[in-house]
Design a protein around this motif. Structure first.
Motif, PDB file in Angstrom:
ATOM      1  N   ALA A 137      35.933  42.394  30.746  1.00  0.00           N
ATOM      2  CA  ALA A 137      35.636  43.019  29.459  1.00  0.00           C
ATOM      3  C   ALA A 137      35.521  44.532  29.564  1.00  0.00           C
ATOM      4  CB  ALA A 137      34.343  42.439  28.887  1.00  0.00           C
ATOM      5  N   LYS A 138      35.286  45.045  30.752  1.00  0.00           N
ATOM      6  CA  LYS A 138      35.228  46.489  30.923  1.00  0.00           C
ATOM      7  C   LYS A 138      36.594  47.131  30.715  1.00  0.00           C
ATOM      8  CE  LYS A 138      30.910  46.329  32.388  1.00  0.00           C
ATOM      9  NZ  LYS A 138      29.761  46.885  31.678  1.00  0.00           N
ATOM     10  N   VAL A 139      37.648  46.342  30.874  1.00  0.00           N
ATOM     11  CA  VAL A 139      38.994  46.887  30.700  1.00  0.00           C
ATOM     12  C   VAL A 139      39.625  46.467  29.383  1.00  0.00           C
ATOM     13  CG1 VAL A 139      39.369  47.024  33.184  1.00  0.00           C
ATOM     14  CG2 VAL A 139      40.088  44.985  31.964  1.00  0.00           C
ATOM     15  N   ASN A 140      39.103  45.405  28.790  1.00  0.00           N
ATOM     16  CA  ASN A 140      39.592  44.989  27.466  1.00  0.00           C
ATOM     17  C   ASN A 140      38.440  44.289  26.752  1.00  0.00           C
ATOM     18  OD1 ASN A 140      40.819  43.887  25.196  1.00  0.00           O
ATOM     19  ND2 ASN A 140      42.710  43.358  26.274  1.00  0.00           N
ATOM     20  N   PRO A 141      37.584  45.040  26.084  1.00  0.00           N
ATOM     21  CA  PRO A 141      36.357  44.460  25.540  1.00  0.00           C
ATOM     22  C   PRO A 141      36.589  43.435  24.445  1.00  0.00           C
ATOM     23  CG  PRO A 141      36.634  46.723  24.802  1.00  0.00           C
ATOM     24  CD  PRO A 141      37.665  46.487  25.859  1.00  0.00           C
ATOM     25  N   GLN A 142      37.652  43.577  23.685  1.00  0.00           N
ATOM     26  CA  GLN A 142      37.876  42.649  22.585  1.00  0.00           C
ATOM     27  C   GLN A 142      38.560  41.361  23.018  1.00  0.00           C
ATOM     28  OE1 GLN A 142      36.426  43.262  19.676  1.00  0.00           O
ATOM     29  NE2 GLN A 142      35.706  45.116  20.735  1.00  0.00           N
ATOM     30  N   ASP A 143      39.312  41.424  24.100  1.00  0.00           N
ATOM     31  CA  ASP A 143      40.038  40.241  24.580  1.00  0.00           C
ATOM     32  C   ASP A 143      40.117  40.298  26.105  1.00  0.00           C
ATOM     33  OD1 ASP A 143      41.535  37.987  24.824  1.00  0.00           O
ATOM     34  OD2 ASP A 143      43.301  38.734  23.766  1.00  0.00           O
ATOM     35  N   PRO A 144      38.986  40.071  26.781  1.00  0.00           N
ATOM     36  CA  PRO A 144      38.940  40.294  28.242  1.00  0.00           C
ATOM     37  C   PRO A 144      39.911  39.439  29.027  1.00  0.00           C
ATOM     38  CG  PRO A 144      36.979  39.144  27.467  1.00  0.00           C
ATOM     39  CD  PRO A 144      37.690  39.622  26.252  1.00  0.00           C
ATOM     40  N   LEU A 145      40.158  38.211  28.595  1.00  0.00           N
ATOM     41  CA  LEU A 145      41.073  37.354  29.345  1.00  0.00           C
ATOM     42  C   LEU A 145      42.506  37.861  29.311  1.00  0.00           C
ATOM     43  CD1 LEU A 145      39.843  33.735  28.526  1.00  0.00           C
ATOM     44  CD2 LEU A 145      39.755  34.906  30.722  1.00  0.00           C
ATOM     45  N   GLN A 146      42.823  38.723  28.331  1.00  0.00           N
ATOM     46  CA  GLN A 146      44.194  39.209  28.221  1.00  0.00           C
ATOM     47  C   GLN A 146      44.601  39.995  29.456  1.00  0.00           C
ATOM     48  OE1 GLN A 146      46.197  38.274  25.616  1.00  0.00           O
ATOM     49  NE2 GLN A 146      47.807  39.066  26.968  1.00  0.00           N
ATOM     50  N   ALA A 147      43.637  40.718  30.052  1.00  0.00           N
ATOM     51  CA  ALA A 147      43.957  41.465  31.270  1.00  0.00           C
ATOM     52  C   ALA A 147      44.380  40.526  32.386  1.00  0.00           C
ATOM     53  CB  ALA A 147      42.738  42.283  31.702  1.00  0.00           C
ATOM     54  N   LEU A 148      43.706  39.379  32.490  1.00  0.00           N
ATOM     55  CA  LEU A 148      44.063  38.394  33.510  1.00  0.00           C
ATOM     56  C   LEU A 148      45.408  37.760  33.183  1.00  0.00           C
ATOM     57  CD1 LEU A 148      43.242  36.856  36.063  1.00  0.00           C
ATOM     58  CD2 LEU A 148      41.939  35.282  34.621  1.00  0.00           C
ATOM     59  N   VAL A 149      45.602  37.399  31.925  1.00  0.00           N
ATOM     60  CA  VAL A 149      46.859  36.778  31.503  1.00  0.00           C
ATOM     61  C   VAL A 149      48.036  37.716  31.740  1.00  0.00           C
ATOM     62  CG1 VAL A 149      48.162  35.970  29.493  1.00  0.00           C
ATOM     63  CG2 VAL A 149      45.794  35.231  29.823  1.00  0.00           C
ATOM     64  N   ASP A 150      47.867  38.993  31.357  1.00  0.00           N
ATOM     65  CA  ASP A 150      48.963  39.956  31.510  1.00  0.00           C
ATOM     66  C   ASP A 150      49.379  40.111  32.964  1.00  0.00           C
ATOM     67  OD1 ASP A 150      49.017  40.401  28.806  1.00  0.00           O
ATOM     68  OD2 ASP A 150      47.881  42.280  28.880  1.00  0.00           O
ATOM     69  N   ASN A 151      48.392  40.135  33.855  1.00  0.00           N
ATOM     70  CA  ASN A 151      48.722  40.348  35.263  1.00  0.00           C
ATOM     71  C   ASN A 151      49.219  39.082  35.941  1.00  0.00           C
ATOM     72  OD1 ASN A 151      48.113  43.228  36.297  1.00  0.00           O
ATOM     73  ND2 ASN A 151      46.475  42.792  34.833  1.00  0.00           N
ATOM     74  N   ILE A 152      48.914  37.922  35.383  1.00  0.00           N
ATOM     75  CA  ILE A 152      49.577  36.694  35.848  1.00  0.00           C
ATOM     76  C   ILE A 152      51.022  36.692  35.370  1.00  0.00           C
ATOM     77  CG2 ILE A 152      49.654  34.190  35.606  1.00  0.00           C
ATOM     78  CD1 ILE A 152      46.597  34.198  35.530  1.00  0.00           C
ATOM     79  N   ALA A 153      51.217  37.095  34.116  1.00  0.00           N
ATOM     80  CA  ALA A 153      52.569  37.098  33.554  1.00  0.00           C
ATOM     81  C   ALA A 153      53.488  38.072  34.282  1.00  0.00           C
ATOM     82  CB  ALA A 153      52.506  37.436  32.065  1.00  0.00           C
ATOM     83  N   ASN A 154      52.980  39.255  34.629  1.00  0.00           N
ATOM     84  CA  ASN A 154      53.869  40.235  35.260  1.00  0.00           C
ATOM     85  C   ASN A 154      53.990  40.060  36.767  1.00  0.00           C
ATOM     86  OD1 ASN A 154      51.687  41.557  36.562  1.00  0.00           O
ATOM     87  ND2 ASN A 154      51.404  43.004  34.865  1.00  0.00           N
ATOM     88  N   GLY A 155      53.257  39.085  37.326  1.00  0.00           N
ATOM     89  CA  GLY A 155      53.408  38.768  38.741  1.00  0.00           C
ATOM     90  C   GLY A 155      52.444  39.468  39.666  1.00  0.00           C
ATOM     91  N   ASN A 156      51.623  40.397  39.133  1.00  0.00           N
ATOM     92  CA  ASN A 156      50.620  41.013  39.999  1.00  0.00           C
ATOM     93  C   ASN A 156      49.672  39.964  40.564  1.00  0.00           C
ATOM     94  OD1 ASN A 156      51.438  43.707  39.892  1.00  0.00           O
ATOM     95  ND2 ASN A 156      50.342  44.086  37.979  1.00  0.00           N
ATOM     96  N   ILE A 157      49.341  38.981  39.733  1.00  0.00           N
ATOM     97  CA  ILE A 157      48.596  37.807  40.178  1.00  0.00           C
ATOM     98  C   ILE A 157      49.529  36.616  40.020  1.00  0.00           C
ATOM     99  CG2 ILE A 157      46.610  36.308  39.786  1.00  0.00           C
ATOM    100  CD1 ILE A 157      45.119  38.707  38.647  1.00  0.00           C
ATOM    101  N   GLN A 158      49.886  35.985  41.119  1.00  0.00           N
ATOM    102  CA  GLN A 158      50.815  34.862  41.054  1.00  0.00           C
ATOM    103  C   GLN A 158      50.150  33.593  40.521  1.00  0.00           C
ATOM    104  OE1 GLN A 158      54.356  34.553  42.123  1.00  0.00           O
ATOM    105  NE2 GLN A 158      54.042  36.690  41.543  1.00  0.00           N
ATOM    106  N   GLY A 159      48.872  33.443  40.796  1.00  0.00           N
ATOM    107  CA  GLY A 159      48.151  32.255  40.361  1.00  0.00           C
ATOM    108  C   GLY A 159      46.733  32.316  40.888  1.00  0.00           C
ATOM    109  N   ILE A 160      46.021  31.204  40.753  1.00  0.00           N
ATOM    110  CA  ILE A 160      44.617  31.121  41.153  1.00  0.00           C
ATOM    111  C   ILE A 160      44.424  29.889  42.025  1.00  0.00           C
ATOM    112  CG2 ILE A 160      42.229  30.923  40.335  1.00  0.00           C
ATOM    113  CD1 ILE A 160      43.168  32.114  37.660  1.00  0.00           C
ATOM    114  N   VAL A 161      43.611  30.034  43.078  1.00  0.00           N
ATOM    115  CA  VAL A 161      43.264  28.884  43.910  1.00  0.00           C
ATOM    116  C   VAL A 161      41.747  28.790  43.991  1.00  0.00           C
ATOM    117  CG1 VAL A 161      43.468  30.252  46.051  1.00  0.00           C
ATOM    118  CG2 VAL A 161      43.485  27.753  46.168  1.00  0.00           C
ATOM    119  N   LEU A 162      41.215  27.599  43.757  1.00  0.00           N
ATOM    120  CA  LEU A 162      39.789  27.321  43.915  1.00  0.00           C
ATOM    121  C   LEU A 162      39.576  26.630  45.252  1.00  0.00           C
ATOM    122  CD1 LEU A 162      36.821  26.881  43.097  1.00  0.00           C
ATOM    123  CD2 LEU A 162      37.554  24.820  41.879  1.00  0.00           C
ATOM    124  N   PHE A 163      38.820  27.283  46.140  1.00  0.00           N
ATOM    125  CA  PHE A 163      38.429  26.660  47.403  1.00  0.00           C
ATOM    126  C   PHE A 163      37.054  26.033  47.233  1.00  0.00           C
ATOM    127  CE2 PHE A 163      41.662  29.463  49.243  1.00  0.00           C
ATOM    128  CZ  PHE A 163      42.257  28.607  50.156  1.00  0.00           C
TER     129      PHE A 163
END
Length: 665
Positions: free
Chosen positions: A422-448
């Motif tokens: 939310a510090k980077v997108n206060p109105q839609d915080p998940l969008q920052a995560l979604v955008d970086n998954i979409a552009n490949g900066n984050i390929q995915g998520i793993v829960l250990f």
């Protein structure tokens, strides 16, 4: 040197040192006991040994040359399936009993019967109550608390088989709820589902492996329900974790302090011990400990305190005996689950007191001080005074505290992650995560998740896999003993991001960490809590799925238990599969004696649920398989599966709303 009789040993330098001490002093530990168990029974390992009735034990010859049926006529498929479902039921019972304790405590708080407890997160109370359908507008806090607790306890006693548990119904994405409901997998009542699992696996009952595994999926989802309510209500009572600095490994013990370790899973006592320790500082100093009382954590009770208060973590499951060997531990206070019965035998070689606190969980040789929520502060003071009086019994010549500890940034609850975003997108915080998954900066998520297992070099598989995946720009989140492994292994620091994360992931973690005012990058592994807090990973996945209007099974999300050990781990892995998450096990479950059951939890599960088990004991190969699954999921969402040149992670800063309010919306 490495301990010659300790089999696989540990990737943790502190543990290795203390195992050498144990060997020199001829003290048994879990590591040496595992070595003495070799060779272990091949029939049991394959799941082909049945001890359900007194006509046995019966065993099936895996090569087809000997008996193929038990005395009652059960074949290999029935025997393996029954055993697996019973493991899931036991794991569910453990987690759900933890949740029941928390729910009852909340009920008594609402009724003003517990003077030592209160609601520490009123905002989360309102968010959770609203989600669960409890009226909040214009009502007193105590009335909301009472009704939320009553609704929660109904998940243990509802008698309408067709009415799913409240917490699952309110917490999962609509597409996944529909799929699970259509398959008849949504439990109506935690206790009844456990009872039915035990009943159907009794001798002479359900003998169809397919039907048995469906029952296993249902009871595993009851486990998830118990985890969800335990985690969320603990946040209401004790506070929702937010990022906090801490330290990990045996170097957190102090030579000049009364050292008290809390071990187990239930935070009801450990929270109070943490709260009242300062009251007895002067008594500890008077006893000869100038640094007062030093509370440290072990296993998941340690994770609970670490993420809420920054209390240092001494170690995780497999090496829980080793703090005693430092000669500097006055007391280990244990509650429930994953506590080794060997602790009093090891402690007998030193001055350490092992103090059990739960009436249903006693250990021969331990001191028992029974915990009672109605006298929580009084009992916590009593326990700490036992530790203080024990300080004088130390043998100063035997003190050996390894000078090794790691910094760790912990406390990434779902709200903690969203608050940082939310510090980077206060109105839609998940969008920052979604955008970086979409552009490949984050390929995915793993829960250990999962445990430690003496069959594997302690912590090594976690570290090998996480480093491999982070280098390929996969965001790592962790709970339970996995969190302990990463904290001890130095994977929860900004420096670890620079060392291990791929360029794209590192850019995102750096931008978010700096925007959130954390003094640098977020770590490559985000600490989400204890093993019961696997539900936090589900909450994050649900938020992403709802935002994208897809099912959890569509997300580039995978799970891994590289050192799975307990019955709880089997329940967790199974509900993960039921949610549509491909789930890796680094230890072979007792199913390989049945091709039918193996196919049901892999191929058939994938076809019906989208999730399935991936069993591979090689961590490098397992990481490759999970990354390949992430690529498949990306392709399914129309995202590129080719590694893109990382894009700059730049965001516009603004004043965010609170994390709980963002989750509510």
């Amino acid at each position: 040197m490495a301990c010659a009789t300790c089999s696989n040993g540990s990737a943790d330098a502190c543990a290795t040192h203390m195992l050498d001490v144990a060997e020199a002093d001829h003290i048994e530990t879990a590591f040496s006991r595992y070595a003495k168990q070799q060779p272990q029974c091949g029939f049991g390992t394959a799941g082909l040994c049945c001890r359900i009735c007194l006509q046995g034990p019966c065993r099936i010859d895996p090569f087809g040359n000997g008996p193929q049926y038990g005395v009652c006529g059960a074949d290999r498929d029935t025997i393996v399936a029954r055993h697996l479902v019973r493991m899931m039921a036991a794991g569910t019972a453990a987690h759900s009993e933890h949740g029941r304790h928390i729910a009852l405590a909340l009920l008594h708080v609402g009724d003003h019967k517990l003077v030592d407890y209160d609601v520490h997160d009123d905002e989360k109370l309102h968010v959770v109550a609203t989600r669960m359908g409890v009226e909040t507008e214009g009502r007193e806090q105590s009335a909301i608390v009472h009704d939320l607790a009553e609704l929660t306890l109904d998940d243990y006693q509802n008698q309408d088989y067709d009415k799913p548990c409240h917490w699952l119904s309110a917490s999962l994405p609509p597409p996944r709820l529909k799929k699970l409901n259509d398959l008849g997998l949504l439990p109506h009542n935690i206790d009844a589902t456990i009872s039915q699992s035990m009943s159907r696996t009794h001798m002479g009952c359900d003998a169809d492996p397919g039907n048995l595994i469906l029952g296993g999926l249902r009871v595993a989802l009851a486990d998830l329900n118990g985890e969800m309510l335990a985690t969320e209500l603990s946040d209401v009572l004790f506070g929702t974790p937010m990022p906090v600095a801490s330290t990990a490994n045996l170097g957190v013990l102090k030579r000049n302090a009364v050292n008290v370790a809390v071990n187990g899973h239930n935070p009801l006592l450990s929270e109070i011990i943490c709260n009242v320790a300062a009251d007895l500082h002067d008594e500890a100093v008077a006893a000869g400990a100038p640094d007062g009382i030093n509370i440290v954590g072990v296993c998941c009770t340690g994770n609970e305190l670490m993420m809420r208060h920054g209390v240092p973590l001494a170690t995780n499951y497999l090496s829980q005996e080793l703090p005693i060997l430092t000669g500097a531990l006055e007391a280990m206070v244990v509650d429930v689950q994953c506590v080794m019965p060997s602790l009093p035998r090891v402690a007998a070689c030193f001055h350490t007191k092992i103090i059990t606190t739960d009436k249903q969980n006693k250990i021969t040789g331990a001191t028992h001080i029974e915990f009672d929520e109605y006298r929580a502060s009084e009992i916590a003071h009593e326990i700490l005074r036992v530790a203080i009086s024990n300080f004088k019994r130390r043998d100063q010549k035997r003190i050996d505290i390894p000078n090794i500890k790691q910094e760790a940034l912990v406390g990434f609850s779902t709200e903690g992650i969203i608050s940082a975003l939310a510090k980077v997108n206060p109105q839609d915080p998940l969008q920052a995560l979604v955008d970086n998954i979409a552009n490949g900066n984050i390929q995915g998520i793993v829960l250990f998740a999962g445990c430690n297992n003496a069959k594997i070099k302690q912590d090594e598989n976690y570290l090998v896999m996480a480093k491999s995946l982070a280098k390929r720009n996969v965001l790592v989140i962790a709970t339970g003993c996995a969190s302990g492994a990463f904290a001890k292994g130095g994977m929860m620091t900004s420096a670890a991001t620079a060392q291990y994360a791929g360029e794209g992931l590192a850019g995102v973690l750096t931008a978010i960490g700096e925007a959130a005012g954390l003094g640098g990058a977020l770590p490559p592994v985000l600490h989400m809590g204890a093993c019961v807090d696997n539900s936090r990973g589900v909450a994050l996945a649900t938020a992403l799925a709802n935002k994208l209007k897809v099912d959890i099974s569509d997300l580039p999300l995978v799970a891994s238990a590289p050192e799975a050990m307990s019955e709880k781990a089997m329940a967790i892995g199974t509900w993960s599969v039921a949610l549509g998450i491909p789930t890796h096990l680094g230890t072979v479950p007792p199913v390989v004696g049945s091709d039918t059951v193996t196919d049901l939890i892999t191929n058939a599960a994938k076809a019906q649920l989208g999730g399935y088990f991936i069993v591979d004991t090689d961590p490098k190969r397992a990481a490759d398989k999970l990354f390949a699954v992430i690529q498949e999921r990306r392709a399914g969402l129309g995202l590129s599966t080719v590694a893109l040149a990382p894009k700059p992670a730049t965001f516009q800063l603004a004043q965010p709303r609170t994390a709980s309010a963002l989750l509510a919306s």
